[in-house]
Write a protein that holds these residues in place. Structure first.
Motif, PDB file in Angstrom:
ATOM      1  N   ALA A 111       0.824  -1.209   0.000  1.00 16.94           N
ATOM      2  CA  ALA A 111       0.000   0.000   0.000  1.00 16.94           C
ATOM      3  C   ALA A 111       0.859   1.261   0.000  1.00 16.94           C
ATOM      4  O   ALA A 111       0.572   2.235  -0.705  1.00 16.94           O
ATOM      5  CB  ALA A 111      -0.942   0.011   1.205  1.00 16.94           C
ATOM      6  N   GLU A 112       1.948   1.237   0.769  1.00 17.43           N
ATOM      7  CA  GLU A 112       2.765   2.440   0.908  1.00 17.43           C
ATOM      8  C   GLU A 112       3.671   2.699  -0.292  1.00 17.43           C
ATOM      9  O   GLU A 112       4.427   3.664  -0.302  1.00 17.43           O
ATOM     10  CB  GLU A 112       3.567   2.383   2.210  1.00 17.43           C
ATOM     11  CG  GLU A 112       2.686   2.514   3.441  1.00 17.43           C
ATOM     12  CD  GLU A 112       3.441   2.922   4.685  1.00 17.43           C
ATOM     13  OE1 GLU A 112       4.320   3.803   4.584  1.00 17.43           O
ATOM     14  OE2 GLU A 112       3.156   2.365   5.758  1.00 17.43           O
ATOM     15  N   LEU A 113       3.568   1.853  -1.302  1.00 14.85           N
ATOM     16  CA  LEU A 113       4.220   2.180  -2.559  1.00 14.85           C
ATOM     17  C   LEU A 113       3.510   3.348  -3.244  1.00 14.85           C
ATOM     18  O   LEU A 113       4.121   4.095  -4.010  1.00 14.85           O
ATOM     19  CB  LEU A 113       4.217   0.970  -3.500  1.00 14.85           C
ATOM     20  CG  LEU A 113       5.104  -0.226  -3.112  1.00 14.85           C
ATOM     21  CD1 LEU A 113       4.889  -1.358  -4.105  1.00 14.85           C
ATOM     22  CD2 LEU A 113       6.573   0.166  -3.049  1.00 14.85           C
ATOM     23  N   THR A 114       2.208   3.501  -2.956  1.00 15.97           N
ATOM     24  CA  THR A 114       1.421   4.507  -3.675  1.00 15.97           C
ATOM     25  C   THR A 114       0.638   5.463  -2.778  1.00 15.97           C
ATOM     26  O   THR A 114       0.069   6.427  -3.266  1.00 15.97           O
ATOM     27  CB  THR A 114       0.413   3.809  -4.616  1.00 15.97           C
ATOM     28  OG1 THR A 114      -0.396   2.886  -3.868  1.00 15.97           O
ATOM     29  CG2 THR A 114       1.139   3.048  -5.713  1.00 15.97           C
ATOM     30  N   ILE A 115       0.582   5.208  -1.472  1.00 11.61           N
ATOM     31  CA  ILE A 115      -0.111   6.127  -0.576  1.00 11.61           C
ATOM     32  C   ILE A 115       0.861   6.606   0.498  1.00 11.61           C
ATOM     33  O   ILE A 115       1.839   5.912   0.814  1.00 11.61           O
ATOM     34  CB  ILE A 115      -1.346   5.484   0.097  1.00 11.61           C
ATOM     35  CG1 ILE A 115      -0.935   4.367   1.063  1.00 11.61           C
ATOM     36  CG2 ILE A 115      -2.327   4.985  -0.944  1.00 11.61           C
ATOM     37  CD1 ILE A 115      -2.093   3.822   1.891  1.00 11.61           C
ATOM     38  N   PRO A 116       0.647   7.783   1.073  1.00 12.36           N
ATOM     39  CA  PRO A 116       1.547   8.280   2.118  1.00 12.36           C
ATOM     40  C   PRO A 116       1.423   7.471   3.402  1.00 12.36           C
ATOM     41  O   PRO A 116       0.392   6.824   3.661  1.00 12.36           O
ATOM     42  CB  PRO A 116       1.076   9.724   2.323  1.00 12.36           C
ATOM     43  CG  PRO A 116      -0.327   9.751   1.842  1.00 12.36           C
ATOM     44  CD  PRO A 116      -0.403   8.760   0.726  1.00 12.36           C
ATOM     45  N   SER A 117       2.477   7.491   4.194  1.00 14.93           N
ATOM     46  CA  SER A 117       2.467   6.754   5.460  1.00 14.93           C
ATOM     47  C   SER A 117       1.400   7.287   6.403  1.00 14.93           C
ATOM     48  O   SER A 117       0.871   6.544   7.238  1.00 14.93           O
ATOM     49  CB  SER A 117       3.845   6.836   6.123  1.00 14.93           C
ATOM     50  OG  SER A 117       4.180   8.174   6.469  1.00 14.93           O
ATOM     51  N   THR A 118       1.068   8.577   6.282  1.00 18.37           N
ATOM     52  CA  THR A 118       0.024   9.158   7.137  1.00 18.37           C
ATOM     53  C   THR A 118      -1.318   8.472   6.888  1.00 18.37           C
ATOM     54  O   THR A 118      -2.028   8.129   7.832  1.00 18.37           O
ATOM     55  CB  THR A 118      -0.110  10.663   6.864  1.00 18.37           C
ATOM     56  OG1 THR A 118      -0.295  10.879   5.456  1.00 18.37           O
ATOM     57  CG2 THR A 118       1.130  11.400   7.304  1.00 18.37           C
ATOM     58  N   LEU A 119      -1.665   8.259   5.626  1.00 19.84           N
ATOM     59  CA  LEU A 119      -2.929   7.603   5.292  1.00 19.84           C
ATOM     60  C   LEU A 119      -2.920   6.149   5.735  1.00 19.84           C
ATOM     61  O   LEU A 119      -3.932   5.634   6.227  1.00 19.84           O
ATOM     62  CB  LEU A 119      -3.198   7.699   3.791  1.00 19.84           C
ATOM     63  CG  LEU A 119      -4.496   7.050   3.289  1.00 19.84           C
ATOM     64  CD1 LEU A 119      -5.705   7.611   4.022  1.00 19.84           C
ATOM     65  CD2 LEU A 119      -4.644   7.247   1.780  1.00 19.84           C
TER      66      LEU A 119
END
Length: 318
Positions: A111-119
């Protein structure tokens, strides 16, 4: 960021089954250990993001599990505890390791390949909501109350706010967000499975968790070479992030949380859930330069409020 064999279904990083004898009370006050645990799990999403900058998601997860298992192995050696016995127990631990470790850890990494760590951190906070919804169906002892149902509805309203549903989810990476939410769903599925199969085990929490992490590591050790190739160069920064993620976030954090739960109880121990997304967001913004729209913190606050309501215990008659 669950890595614990659990007997409850109420928090993303639930407490494990208690051993026959409680450990001696540590010298460090539990409030300081609680703060440290919140920081460790809050920074885990940043470490995942950094790790994926140099290594494939499966490699990040394998390294994380290997380092975490090593920490548990040392703890078991110090306390002179062995691994659980019995083929049936190991079969259940294999399923638990997949649902609580191998699967969600891998999904968050992808998931964190494409979304920020905050999300990703905020998506992790939806686990109590999924857990509440599933437990109402799967666990007879968990009866719905008006407060819990209201919390469930409020929490998912918060999810829609975070995702910007009113503007058609504009600018949102649907695949990455779906993977993060699926990872959060995997935790309560695993907790319910463990509660049904391992809650009465005579093995200690540490022994069960050590076996669970070991089997999850074996699973990733089999899968990783099939879907990834060896990195062309050694990325030191991402490697150190993976080592910290496994040693601290998957190994040490389990021991710290277990000590907190043993000392002050699971209700207080699970409150760490509500600090993790806040710390994850702060870490992502300050250290990775990630940005937030107003809907993300507002929605996250609504999610946490809803999650808190789902944990309200019904009053006993009489």
């Amino acid at each position: 960021m669950s890595s614990v064999t659990a007997t409850t279904t109420t928090a993303p990083d639930p407490a494990g089954s208690a051993p026959a004898s409680a450990p001696a009370r540590p010298r460090l006050d539990w409030r300081l250990r609680f703060a440290a645990l919140s920081l460790i799990w809050g920074f885990s999403f940043l470490l995942i993001k950094v790790g994926t900058q140099g290594y494939a998601p499966f490699q990040v997860t394998l390294g994380r599990l290997a380092f975490g298992t090593a920490v548990l192995a040392v703890a078991m050696a110090v306390r002179r505890e062995g691994l659980p016995r019995g083929a049936r127990t190991w079969m259940h631990l294999a399923v638990a390791g997949f649902l609580l470790n191998a699967l969600p850890f891998s999904l968050f990494a992808f998931a964190e390949l494409t979304i920020p760590s905050t999300l990703a951190g905020i998506c992790n906070a939806t686990s109590p909501l999924w857990g509440m919804a599933l437990s109402l169906v799967a666990l007879r002892e968990d009866r719905p109350t008006r407060v819990r149902v209201a919390g469930l509805g409020l929490g998912f309203l918060g999810v829609l706010t975070v995702l910007g549903a009113w503007q058609g989810f504009h600018g949102l990476d649907a695949r990455g967000t779906a993977l993060a939410l699926l990872a959060s769903l995997s935790y309560p599925v695993g907790w319910i499975y463990v509660r049904r199969t391992l809650a009465g085990s005579s093995a200690s929490h540490l022994s069960l968790t050590g076996g669970q992490l070991l089997l999850a590591t074996v699973q990733l050790a089999v899968v990783t070479p099939l879907f990834t190739s060896a990195p062309s160069s050694l990325a030191v920064g991402p490697l150190l992030a993976i080592a910290a993620l496994g040693t601290l976030g998957t190994g040490l954090a389990v021991l710290v949380q277990y000590g907190i739960v043993a000392e002050v109880g699971p209700t207080t121990g699970q409150m760490v859930t509500y600090f993790v997304p806040v710390i994850a967001a702060a870490a992502g913004i300050l250290l990775l330069g990630e940005t937030l729209t107003w809907s993300t913190p507002v929605g996250a606050a609504v999610v946490l409020a809803g999650a808190a309501l789902t944990q309200v215990k019904p009053k006993r008659a009489g």
